[in-house]
Design a protein around this motif. Structure first.
Motif, PDB file in Angstrom:
ATOM      1  N   ILE A 106     -56.364 -26.099 -47.552  1.00 57.21           N
ATOM      2  CA  ILE A 106     -55.430 -26.631 -46.564  1.00 57.21           C
ATOM      3  C   ILE A 106     -55.680 -25.959 -45.218  1.00 57.21           C
ATOM      4  CG2 ILE A 106     -52.998 -26.921 -45.959  1.00 57.21           C
ATOM      5  CD1 ILE A 106     -52.354 -26.999 -48.922  1.00 57.21           C
ATOM      6  N   ALA A 107     -55.949 -24.655 -45.238  1.00 45.33           N
ATOM      7  CA  ALA A 107     -56.247 -23.945 -43.996  1.00 45.33           C
ATOM      8  C   ALA A 107     -57.509 -24.508 -43.340  1.00 45.33           C
ATOM      9  CB  ALA A 107     -56.416 -22.457 -44.271  1.00 45.33           C
ATOM     10  N   ARG A 108     -58.500 -24.861 -44.173  1.00 44.17           N
ATOM     11  CA  ARG A 108     -59.732 -25.441 -43.623  1.00 44.17           C
ATOM     12  C   ARG A 108     -59.450 -26.789 -42.976  1.00 44.17           C
ATOM     13  NH1 ARG A 108     -62.669 -29.278 -45.470  1.00 44.17           N
ATOM     14  NH2 ARG A 108     -61.728 -29.181 -47.553  1.00 44.17           N
ATOM     15  N   VAL A 109     -58.651 -27.624 -43.638  1.00 45.14           N
ATOM     16  CA  VAL A 109     -58.294 -28.924 -43.064  1.00 45.14           C
ATOM     17  C   VAL A 109     -57.551 -28.732 -41.749  1.00 45.14           C
ATOM     18  CG1 VAL A 109     -56.917 -31.009 -43.403  1.00 45.14           C
ATOM     19  CG2 VAL A 109     -58.258 -30.080 -45.297  1.00 45.14           C
ATOM     20  N   PHE A 110     -56.667 -27.725 -41.712  1.00 43.23           N
ATOM     21  CA  PHE A 110     -55.934 -27.458 -40.469  1.00 43.23           C
ATOM     22  C   PHE A 110     -56.906 -27.128 -39.347  1.00 43.23           C
ATOM     23  CE2 PHE A 110     -53.960 -24.596 -37.435  1.00 43.23           C
ATOM     24  CZ  PHE A 110     -52.797 -25.268 -37.100  1.00 43.23           C
ATOM     25  N   ARG A 111     -57.864 -26.241 -39.618  1.00 43.64           N
ATOM     26  CA  ARG A 111     -58.815 -25.853 -38.577  1.00 43.64           C
ATOM     27  C   ARG A 111     -59.635 -27.049 -38.105  1.00 43.64           C
ATOM     28  NH1 ARG A 111     -59.867 -21.540 -42.132  1.00 43.64           N
ATOM     29  NH2 ARG A 111     -61.868 -22.501 -42.682  1.00 43.64           N
ATOM     30  N   GLU A 112     -60.049 -27.892 -39.063  1.00 42.71           N
ATOM     31  CA  GLU A 112     -60.960 -28.973 -38.723  1.00 42.71           C
ATOM     32  C   GLU A 112     -60.255 -30.174 -38.100  1.00 42.71           C
ATOM     33  OE1 GLU A 112     -62.958 -29.878 -42.353  1.00 42.71           O
ATOM     34  OE2 GLU A 112     -64.171 -28.050 -42.347  1.00 42.71           O
ATOM     35  N   GLU A 113     -59.007 -30.420 -38.474  1.00 49.36           N
ATOM     36  CA  GLU A 113     -58.349 -31.668 -38.090  1.00 49.36           C
ATOM     37  C   GLU A 113     -57.176 -31.503 -37.130  1.00 49.36           C
ATOM     38  OE1 GLU A 113     -59.844 -34.221 -38.781  1.00 49.36           O
ATOM     39  OE2 GLU A 113     -61.114 -33.672 -40.476  1.00 49.36           O
ATOM     40  N   HIS A 114     -56.773 -30.261 -36.833  1.00 50.41           N
ATOM     41  CA  HIS A 114     -55.601 -30.043 -35.974  1.00 50.41           C
ATOM     42  C   HIS A 114     -55.767 -30.734 -34.620  1.00 50.41           C
ATOM     43  CE1 HIS A 114     -53.187 -27.780 -32.993  1.00 50.41           C
ATOM     44  NE2 HIS A 114     -52.294 -27.722 -33.959  1.00 50.41           N
ATOM     45  N   GLY A 115     -56.895 -30.505 -33.962  1.00 50.11           N
ATOM     46  CA  GLY A 115     -57.107 -31.083 -32.636  1.00 50.11           C
ATOM     47  C   GLY A 115     -57.136 -32.597 -32.660  1.00 50.11           C
ATOM     48  N   ARG A 116     -57.793 -33.155 -33.669  1.00 48.62           N
ATOM     49  CA  ARG A 116     -57.859 -34.619 -33.780  1.00 48.62           C
ATOM     50  C   ARG A 116     -56.468 -35.206 -33.974  1.00 48.62           C
ATOM     51  NH1 ARG A 116     -60.932 -37.735 -38.747  1.00 48.62           N
ATOM     52  NH2 ARG A 116     -60.160 -39.837 -38.320  1.00 48.62           N
ATOM     53  N   ALA A 117     -55.659 -34.580 -34.821  1.00 46.22           N
ATOM     54  CA  ALA A 117     -54.310 -35.091 -35.077  1.00 46.22           C
ATOM     55  C   ALA A 117     -53.437 -35.005 -33.829  1.00 46.22           C
ATOM     56  CB  ALA A 117     -53.670 -34.313 -36.229  1.00 46.22           C
ATOM     57  N   ILE A 118     -53.490 -33.867 -33.143  1.00 48.46           N
ATOM     58  CA  ILE A 118     -52.704 -33.710 -31.911  1.00 48.46           C
ATOM     59  C   ILE A 118     -53.104 -34.767 -30.889  1.00 48.46           C
ATOM     60  CG2 ILE A 118     -52.340 -32.232 -29.900  1.00 48.46           C
ATOM     61  CD1 ILE A 118     -50.754 -31.171 -32.119  1.00 48.46           C
ATOM     62  N   ALA A 119     -54.415 -34.918 -30.661  1.00 49.18           N
ATOM     63  CA  ALA A 119     -54.895 -35.872 -29.671  1.00 49.18           C
ATOM     64  C   ALA A 119     -54.466 -37.293 -30.015  1.00 49.18           C
ATOM     65  CB  ALA A 119     -56.413 -35.788 -29.556  1.00 49.18           C
ATOM     66  N   SER A 120     -54.547 -37.644 -31.296  1.00 45.93           N
ATOM     67  CA  SER A 120     -54.172 -38.989 -31.723  1.00 45.93           C
ATOM     68  C   SER A 120     -52.698 -39.262 -31.463  1.00 45.93           C
ATOM     69  CB  SER A 120     -54.497 -39.168 -33.205  1.00 45.93           C
ATOM     70  OG  SER A 120     -54.108 -40.443 -33.650  1.00 45.93           O
ATOM     71  N   LEU A 121     -51.852 -38.285 -31.776  1.00 44.77           N
ATOM     72  CA  LEU A 121     -50.413 -38.497 -31.598  1.00 44.77           C
ATOM     73  C   LEU A 121     -49.985 -38.430 -30.141  1.00 44.77           C
ATOM     74  CD1 LEU A 121     -50.397 -38.193 -34.726  1.00 44.77           C
ATOM     75  CD2 LEU A 121     -48.133 -37.186 -34.456  1.00 44.77           C
ATOM     76  N   VAL A 122     -50.671 -37.626 -29.332  1.00 43.75           N
ATOM     77  CA  VAL A 122     -50.356 -37.623 -27.896  1.00 43.75           C
ATOM     78  C   VAL A 122     -50.660 -38.991 -27.307  1.00 43.75           C
ATOM     79  CG1 VAL A 122     -51.051 -36.703 -25.655  1.00 43.75           C
ATOM     80  CG2 VAL A 122     -50.573 -35.143 -27.524  1.00 43.75           C
ATOM     81  N   ARG A 123     -51.752 -39.601 -27.742  1.00 40.07           N
ATOM     82  CA  ARG A 123     -52.055 -40.945 -27.248  1.00 40.07           C
ATOM     83  C   ARG A 123     -50.974 -41.943 -27.656  1.00 40.07           C
ATOM     84  NH1 ARG A 123     -54.431 -44.963 -29.889  1.00 40.07           N
ATOM     85  NH2 ARG A 123     -55.369 -43.586 -31.438  1.00 40.07           N
ATOM     86  N   VAL A 124     -50.467 -41.795 -28.879  1.00 41.78           N
ATOM     87  CA  VAL A 124     -49.465 -42.740 -29.378  1.00 41.78           C
ATOM     88  C   VAL A 124     -48.114 -42.541 -28.697  1.00 41.78           C
ATOM     89  CG1 VAL A 124     -48.125 -43.418 -31.407  1.00 41.78           C
ATOM     90  CG2 VAL A 124     -50.591 -43.047 -31.599  1.00 41.78           C
ATOM     91  N   PHE A 125     -47.678 -41.273 -28.582  1.00 40.78           N
ATOM     92  CA  PHE A 125     -46.318 -40.997 -28.114  1.00 40.78           C
ATOM     93  C   PHE A 125     -46.233 -40.542 -26.660  1.00 40.78           C
ATOM     94  CE2 PHE A 125     -46.149 -40.404 -32.731  1.00 40.78           C
ATOM     95  CZ  PHE A 125     -45.101 -41.250 -33.057  1.00 40.78           C
ATOM     96  N   GLY A 126     -47.358 -40.140 -26.084  1.00 38.71           N
ATOM     97  CA  GLY A 126     -47.333 -39.695 -24.707  1.00 38.71           C
ATOM     98  C   GLY A 126     -46.591 -38.403 -24.484  1.00 38.71           C
ATOM     99  N   ASP A 127     -46.418 -37.587 -25.516  1.00 43.01           N
ATOM    100  CA  ASP A 127     -45.619 -36.360 -25.406  1.00 43.01           C
ATOM    101  C   ASP A 127     -46.253 -35.280 -26.279  1.00 43.01           C
ATOM    102  OD1 ASP A 127     -43.463 -34.410 -26.266  1.00 43.01           O
ATOM    103  OD2 ASP A 127     -42.347 -35.571 -24.785  1.00 43.01           O
ATOM    104  N   VAL A 128     -46.621 -34.157 -25.653  1.00 41.56           N
ATOM    105  CA  VAL A 128     -47.316 -33.116 -26.401  1.00 41.56           C
ATOM    106  C   VAL A 128     -46.387 -32.387 -27.360  1.00 41.56           C
ATOM    107  CG1 VAL A 128     -47.005 -31.312 -24.662  1.00 41.56           C
ATOM    108  CG2 VAL A 128     -48.951 -31.220 -26.205  1.00 41.56           C
ATOM    109  N   ASP A 129     -45.129 -32.155 -26.959  1.00 41.95           N
ATOM    110  CA  ASP A 129     -44.207 -31.446 -27.851  1.00 41.95           C
ATOM    111  C   ASP A 129     -43.922 -32.264 -29.108  1.00 41.95           C
ATOM    112  OD1 ASP A 129     -43.844 -29.060 -26.415  1.00 41.95           O
ATOM    113  OD2 ASP A 129     -42.459 -30.044 -25.039  1.00 41.95           O
ATOM    114  N   VAL A 130     -43.723 -33.566 -28.935  1.00 44.29           N
ATOM    115  CA  VAL A 130     -43.514 -34.441 -30.088  1.00 44.29           C
ATOM    116  C   VAL A 130     -44.727 -34.385 -31.010  1.00 44.29           C
ATOM    117  CG1 VAL A 130     -43.299 -36.864 -30.808  1.00 44.29           C
ATOM    118  CG2 VAL A 130     -41.901 -35.992 -28.925  1.00 44.29           C
ATOM    119  N   ALA A 131     -45.915 -34.457 -30.425  1.00 37.60           N
ATOM    120  CA  ALA A 131     -47.140 -34.433 -31.225  1.00 37.60           C
ATOM    121  C   ALA A 131     -47.294 -33.106 -31.965  1.00 37.60           C
ATOM    122  CB  ALA A 131     -48.351 -34.680 -30.327  1.00 37.60           C
TER     123      ALA A 131
END
Length: 402
Positions: A6-31
């Motif tokens: 799980i820690a490995r997935v966090f390291r590898e996918e954290h940035g992708r997930a944040i970027a994807s949700l910022v695009r969807v919601f337009g808000d970094v705190d929400v993401a």
């Protein structure tokens, strides 16, 4: 399922997930909060249910659902901000712009001119690199509380000034380029020499930085510093297979088996350096790439053209007159004029918090047969790095004094 997965997935996918949700919601705190919730859910469910076929997809889908649930609750209390974020999520339209990659787009967006360069870089490292505040503080050589305040202030300024998370216009990209390049380079550096933990290298961050560098080169092929940064990362990356020994120990540059360096990456990096030289618009990343190209040309450490490296560092100091650059120049000076001249240069630098400074001093002192002082310098270096592999390397060097 081991927590390490799980820690490995966090390291590898954290940035992708944040970027994807910022695009969807337009808000970094929400993401950020939604992605944290999703990983917390993964910690609870994956050990029993097993890792899903697409861990990244599971995280993004779960985070999106959590964000929508939270925003619906808040919008029912007439929270205009939450209502706006829900409208963004419901629009489902692909944002127009020249930057198509979510993560690269978020880097350009965070590097808004309303924020100071240090705040831009720190915030983006936090969001996309998945780096902790202590890791970012070490990258900037500042105390952890200082960095924490810097990140909080950056978020607050974005919120209070209502800076939109949107794709910048093509005409705005060059003005943000310096900060964007700094972000990508710091992500690479954190991967190549992890600032903490038991692993000496974080492959995921190295790969992500090189990926972003290639995208930048496609997006802005006429910017020589973009090509210079990509060349620098490729030439440095070419040595990674020999940087860690079979037992997980770090191997110094001079002790590496150069026959195992990645010749394809070296050829690509050197071609980029030559392209930069033809443009004759030198900058810090291009000069650093040229220094690494000289190293990659040498068949052995002894065959390295240290005189040329000193001259390149002289040029780099004119562009970037920092103590860290001066420290690395002193290492090259030691090979040309001897350790005494280099030590005099090093002792004039104010880099007490930087473990490499003390490690360089220790090596120079040892070469001058001042082993008692060298041992003390190694102790200082060990105390100033949180990376276990680096600590082991320094302890081995200290033990060799005996």
């Amino acid at each position: 399922m081991p927590e390490v997965d799980i820690a490995r997935v966090f390291r590898e996918e954290h940035g992708r997930a944040i970027a994807s949700l910022v695009r969807v919601f337009g808000d970094v705190d929400v993401a950020e909060e939604a992605v944290q919730d999703a990983f917390a859910a993964a910690v609870q469910r994956w050990p029993d249910e097993g890792m899903p076929a697409s861990p990244a997809g599971w995280i993004i889908t779960t985070a999106r659902r959590r964000a929508i649930d939270r925003l619906r609750r808040e919008s029912s209390r007439e929270d205009k901000h939450a209502q706006a974020a829900l409208l963004c999520a419901g629009s489902e339209r692909e944002e127009e712009g020249v930057v198509r990659d979510d993560r690269l787009r978020l880097i350009f967006t965070c590097c808004h001119p309303a924020l100071g360069t240090a705040a831009q870089v720190a915030l983006t490292l936090r969001l996309l690199g998945g780096l902790t505040t202590p890791e970012i503080a070490r990258a900037f050589l500042v105390p952890e509380p200082t960095m924490a305040q810097r990140i909080v202030r950056a978020k607050g300024k974005i919120r209070d000034a209502r800076i939109p998370y949107r794709v910048p216009r093509e005409a705005d990209l060059p003005a943000r380029l310096t900060s964007v390049l700094a972000v990508v380079y710091l992500i690479f550096n954190e991967g190549y020499t992890a600032s903490s933990g038991t692993e000496p290298v974080r492959d995921d961050l190295c790969a992500e930085a090189v990926r972003l560098g290639r995208l930048l080169a496609e997006l802005m092929p006429d910017e020589p510093e973009v090509l210079g940064l990509l060349a620098l990362m490729l030439l440095t990356e070419s040595r990674r297979p020999t940087r860690v020994g079979p037992g997980g120990d770090l191997v110094r540059l001079g002790d590496q088996d150069r026959s195992r360096w990645d010749r394809a990456l070296i050829a690509e990096g050197q071609a980029l350096v030559r392209a930069c030289l033809r443009r004759d618009r030198p900058g810090p990343y291009q000069i650093q790439a040229a220094i690494n190209a000289v190293h990659s040309d040498a068949q052995s450490a002894a065959a390295t053209d240290w005189g040329q490296i000193v001259m390149l560092y002289d040029q780099l100091l004119e562009c970037t007159p920092t103590p860290v650059v001066a420290l690395h120049r002193a290492v090259a000076v030691a090979e040309v004029t001897g350790p005494a001249a280099a030590l005099a240069l090093v002792d004039d630098l104010s880099l007490d918090a930087y473990h490499v400074f003390h490690a360089v001093r220790a090596d120079l002192l040892h070469r001058l047969d001042r082993d008692e002082e060298a041992a003390a310098a190694y102790e200082a270096a060990i105390a100033r790095t949180a990376n276990a592999a680096e600590q082991d390397l320094l302890r081995r060097a200290r033990a060799e004094l005996e």
